[in-house]
Design a protein around this motif. Structure first.
Motif, mmCIF file in Angstrom:
data_model
loop_
_atom_site.group_PDB
_atom_site.id
_atom_site.type_symbol
_atom_site.label_atom_id
_atom_site.label_comp_id
_atom_site.label_asym_id
_atom_site.label_seq_id
_atom_site.Cartn_x
_atom_site.Cartn_y
_atom_site.Cartn_z
ATOM 1 N N TRP A 4 -10.493 35.397 -69.780
ATOM 2 C CA TRP A 4 -9.562 35.814 -70.814
ATOM 3 C C TRP A 4 -9.132 37.257 -70.614
ATOM 4 O O TRP A 4 -8.013 37.621 -70.903
ATOM 5 N N LYS A 5 -10.038 38.083 -70.094
ATOM 6 C CA LYS A 5 -9.703 39.499 -69.896
ATOM 7 C C LYS A 5 -8.589 39.670 -68.867
ATOM 8 O O LYS A 5 -7.831 40.617 -68.942
ATOM 9 N N SER A 6 -8.494 38.745 -67.910
ATOM 10 C CA SER A 6 -7.424 38.853 -66.913
ATOM 11 C C SER A 6 -6.125 38.225 -67.421
ATOM 12 O O SER A 6 -5.041 38.636 -67.047
ATOM 13 N N VAL A 7 -6.218 37.231 -68.289
ATOM 14 C CA VAL A 7 -5.040 36.539 -68.804
ATOM 15 C C VAL A 7 -4.394 37.324 -69.953
ATOM 16 O O VAL A 7 -3.179 37.436 -70.042
ATOM 17 N N LEU A 8 -5.216 37.886 -70.830
ATOM 18 C CA LEU A 8 -4.729 38.537 -72.040
ATOM 19 C C LEU A 8 -3.671 39.616 -71.793
ATOM 20 O O LEU A 8 -2.624 39.588 -72.434
ATOM 21 N N PRO A 9 -3.887 40.563 -70.857
ATOM 22 C CA PRO A 9 -2.861 41.595 -70.663
ATOM 23 C C PRO A 9 -1.509 41.006 -70.261
ATOM 24 O O PRO A 9 -0.467 41.524 -70.625
ATOM 25 N N ARG A 10 -1.502 39.912 -69.517
ATOM 26 C CA ARG A 10 -0.245 39.287 -69.099
ATOM 27 C C ARG A 10 0.495 38.696 -70.294
ATOM 28 O O ARG A 10 1.703 38.633 -70.301
ATOM 29 N N THR A 11 -0.238 38.236 -71.297
ATOM 30 C CA THR A 11 0.403 37.636 -72.463
ATOM 31 C C THR A 11 0.927 38.704 -73.432
ATOM 32 O O THR A 11 1.753 38.397 -74.278
ATOM 33 N N GLN A 12 0.448 39.940 -73.290
ATOM 34 C CA GLN A 12 0.854 40.997 -74.225
ATOM 35 C C GLN A 12 2.348 41.281 -74.188
ATOM 36 O O GLN A 12 2.953 41.496 -75.230
ATOM 37 N N LEU A 13 2.969 41.277 -72.998
ATOM 38 C CA LEU A 13 4.406 41.534 -72.921
ATOM 39 C C LEU A 13 5.167 40.398 -73.615
ATOM 40 O O LEU A 13 6.064 40.646 -74.414
ATOM 41 N N ASN A 14 4.778 39.154 -73.341
ATOM 42 C CA ASN A 14 5.439 38.012 -73.986
ATOM 43 C C ASN A 14 5.305 38.096 -75.499
ATOM 44 O O ASN A 14 6.251 37.837 -76.240
ATOM 45 N N SER A 15 4.135 38.462 -75.962
ATOM 46 C CA SER A 15 3.869 38.578 -77.389
ATOM 47 C C SER A 15 4.719 39.696 -78.011
ATOM 48 O O SER A 15 5.284 39.531 -79.091
#
Length: 152
Positions: A4-15
């Protein structure tokens, strides 16, 4: 293994893009429903934005700028910044920029560029002037200016 730590930052821009898009859509709806001009203010120095209502807290029309009800103040997630806001073809890279949403559903013609530095990802949100509708573009995007003779 994917964590999750590697996936979460990538989702931040979309969010962040979804949150800003939702605020823009809601501001346009408020302007139409309440028959008044609402504004969105972008603060490029502090990577935040908010809605400026034409009404005072508690009701009534705000006659002075400082009486306007400010709400939905949002700071972009850490690592995501505004790189540029273009209003009516004029680029802004710092300071505060205001755009308008009218009771007729129109809006200031503008686009917002967001950047997530760690992944070198860019995203552009475009607000169409005549309709106030919102379009989303991956990367840095700009509408091409029609050339003379384009409509002959």
């Amino acid at each position: 293994a994917i964590t999750w730590k590697s996936v979460l930052p990538r989702t931040q821009l979309n969010s962040a893009v979804r949150a800003l898009g939702s605020l823009l859509h809601g501001t346009r709806s408020d302007a139409v429903a309440r028959n008044a001009e609402f504004r969105v203010v972008y603060d490029l120095d502090y990577d935040r934005y908010w809605v400026s209502s034409p009404f005072k807290i508690g009701g009534g029309l705000a006659l002075e700028e400082e009486e306007r009800h400010i709400y939905n103040e949002t700071t972009l997630p850490a690592g995501i910044t505004f790189t540029e806001i273009v209003v009516d073809g004029r680029p802004f890279n710092d300071g505060q920029v205001q755009v308008r949403f009218s009771p007729m559903g129109t809006a200031s013609d503008h686009s917002i560029q967001l950047r997530q530095e760690i992944f070198e990802r860019d995203f552009t949100i475009e607000v169409l002037a005549l309709t106030g509708l919102i379009r989303f573009h991956k990367g840095i995007w700009a509408r091409e200016i029609p050339r003379d003779g384009a409509f002959d």
